[in-house]
Design a protein around this motif. Structure first.
Motif, PDB file in Angstrom:
ATOM      1  N   LEU A 155       0.825  -1.240  -0.142  1.00 62.06           N
ATOM      2  CA  LEU A 155       0.144  -0.150  -0.036  1.00 62.06           C
ATOM      3  C   LEU A 155       0.820   1.274  -0.156  1.00 62.06           C
ATOM      4  N   GLN A 159      -1.999   5.475   2.501  1.00 65.86           N
ATOM      5  CA  GLN A 159      -3.188   4.333   2.511  1.00 65.86           C
ATOM      6  C   GLN A 159      -3.049   3.318   3.925  1.00 65.86           C
ATOM      7  N   SER A 189     -12.178   7.438   1.514  1.00 64.15           N
ATOM      8  CA  SER A 189     -11.825   6.922   0.142  1.00 64.15           C
ATOM      9  C   SER A 189     -10.593   5.944   0.287  1.00 64.15           C
ATOM     10  N   LEU A 190      -9.468   6.853   0.981  1.00 67.37           N
ATOM     11  CA  LEU A 190      -8.310   5.923   1.186  1.00 67.37           C
ATOM     12  C   LEU A 190      -8.105   4.646   1.708  1.00 67.37           C
ATOM     13  N   GLN A 192     -11.030   2.823   1.662  1.00 62.88           N
ATOM     14  CA  GLN A 192     -11.580   1.781   0.816  1.00 62.88           C
ATOM     15  C   GLN A 192     -10.921   1.281  -0.311  1.00 62.88           C
ATOM     16  N   ARG A 193      -9.794   2.135  -0.814  1.00 59.60           N
ATOM     17  CA  ARG A 193      -8.927   1.751  -1.710  1.00 59.60           C
ATOM     18  C   ARG A 193      -7.998   0.639  -1.204  1.00 59.60           C
ATOM     19  N   ALA A 194      -7.461   1.081   0.254  1.00 58.76           N
ATOM     20  CA  ALA A 194      -6.598   0.204   0.838  1.00 58.76           C
ATOM     21  C   ALA A 194      -7.011  -1.340   1.117  1.00 58.76           C
ATOM     22  N   ARG A 195      -8.363  -1.288   1.473  1.00 55.95           N
ATOM     23  CA  ARG A 195      -8.992  -2.656   1.583  1.00 55.95           C
ATOM     24  C   ARG A 195      -9.217  -3.525   0.368  1.00 55.95           C
ATOM     25  N   ALA A 196      -9.632  -2.617  -0.818  1.00 53.03           N
ATOM     26  CA  ALA A 196      -9.617  -3.426  -2.074  1.00 53.03           C
ATOM     27  C   ALA A 196      -8.226  -3.838  -2.308  1.00 53.03           C
ATOM     28  N   GLN A 197      -7.071  -3.107  -2.094  1.00 55.70           N
ATOM     29  CA  GLN A 197      -5.766  -3.723  -2.476  1.00 55.70           C
ATOM     30  C   GLN A 197      -5.497  -4.798  -1.638  1.00 55.70           C
ATOM     31  N   GLU A 200      -7.229  -7.897  -2.904  1.00 52.99           N
ATOM     32  CA  GLU A 200      -6.281  -8.514  -4.170  1.00 52.99           C
ATOM     33  C   GLU A 200      -5.180  -9.124  -3.726  1.00 52.99           C
TER      34      GLU A 200
END
Length: 341
Positions: A155, A159, A189-190, A192-197, A200
């Motif tokens: 990350l 994030q 927003s940060l 949400q992107r961190a969780r998605a990463q 993955e």
């Protein structure tokens, strides 16, 4: 102004004022959890120690401006987080070999050392005398396990900070926003992107890891050590899961499955007979550790060689990271040579 050494943290010596003494008394109790926080952010024990020291220095320099709107603990975390973010500017992440994006390696192939890579490091466990202590809660085993810390390194630093503050420390979004100097919307927003990463990357956070003090983990560790000390490497097949992974930074390869791991050990390990390897045990990242001492053929002395951090599960050992940085032995309170006596 003179310097004073305080619980391994150098801080500017305070005057004899009650406020200064109160700060020292209150602040020093958070050193261990701040170390774990800086470790999650950086993936480095050495860097984390330096950043905790810098945090205390910054805190003392700005202490007169501390208005008491939050606890000293929260205030120190804000300083530590921003100290980490500043230190991480322009730095590469700290990976493990399996995180470099290359396929598993041929155990019969040549080993390649990559000292130009700043590798992830292990974190020695702290004594857990009081499970209700806030530092124990903040440093829950899941939040410092190697798989999770390695995943965090993927990350971007901002994030990383938001995810740790929100999900490990359980801060509110508004508190995180104030700590990192952004808006609540930006924090969400940060996050949400961190969780998605992380989804993955699929870090191993399924919660079935065996506590290192459990009889099951102790039994796996004892059998693992016995296999190496007796040089009966084939015994590992009964201990490793079918998808077990082995890696040993600074070598950039990683190996999958008992057959390849056993072949690697027989082909590239300097030992060739029983007694060449001896072990001491400890714990790191909430996981059992086998500290390997290899016999020096010139002197016969068993010298510090590798720290094996094991991921022990009910099904067996799923992951071994054999850290070859021998300076870590001192950080773990381990001797440089095996105490044969």
């Amino acid at each position: 102004m003179p310097l004073r050494k305080l619980t391994n943290v150098t801080v500017l010596a305070l005057d004899d004022s009650s406020a200064g003494n109160a700060f020292l008394t209150d602040a020093q109790q958070y050193r261990r959890e701040l170390l774990a926080h800086c470790y999650r952010m950086t993936g480095s024990l050495h860097d984390a120690e330096d950043l905790v020291q810098e945090t205390y220095l910054r805190a003392w320099k700005s202490y007169k401006g501390f208005e008491g709107k939050s606890s000293v603990r929260t205030w120190l975390y804000r300083i530590a987080t921003n100290t980490c973010l500043t230190a991480l500017e322009g730095r590469n992440r700290r990976p493990l070999p399996s995180g470099l994006g290359q396929p598993s390696s041929d155990p019969l192939g040549e080993l390649h050392e990559r000292h130009e890579i700043t590798w992830l490091e292990p974190l020695p466990d702290a004594p857990r005398d009081d499970p209700s202590d806030p530092s124990v809660i903040a440093e829950s085993r899941e939040s410092v396990r190697l798989a999770f810390v390695a995943a965090l390194q993927h990350l971007p630093p901002r994030q990383r900070a938001v995810l740790v503050l929100r999900e490990v420390l359980q801060w509110k979004a508004a508190e995180v926003a104030e700590a990192v100097g952004t808006s609540t919307a930006a924090v969400n927003s940060l996050l949400q992107r961190a969780r998605a990463q992380l989804d993955e990357i699929q870090p191993d956070r399924d919660g079935d890891a065996l506590p290192p003090e459990s009889p099951e983990a102790a039994g796996l560790l004892a059998d693992y050590i016995s296999a190496f000390e007796t040089y009966d490497i084939d015994k590992l097949v009964d201990l490793l899961t079918a998808d077990a992974v082995w890696e040993m930074p600074p070598f950039d390869g990683w190996y999958s499955g008992p057959a390849d791991i056993i072949t690697l050990s027989k082909t590239h390990c300097p030992a060739d007979k029983a007694g060449d390897m001896r072990f001491l045990t400890t714990t790191a990242n909430g996981q059992p550790v086998a500290a390997l001492y290899m016999r020096n053929p010139q002197t016969g002395v068993h010298e510090a060689f590798q720290l094996h951090v094991l991921d022990a599960r009910s099904a067996g050992i799923t992951h071994v990271v054999a850290f070859m940085e021998t300076s870590l032995f001192a950080k773990f309170g381990l001797p440089a040579t095996f105490p044969d006596a």
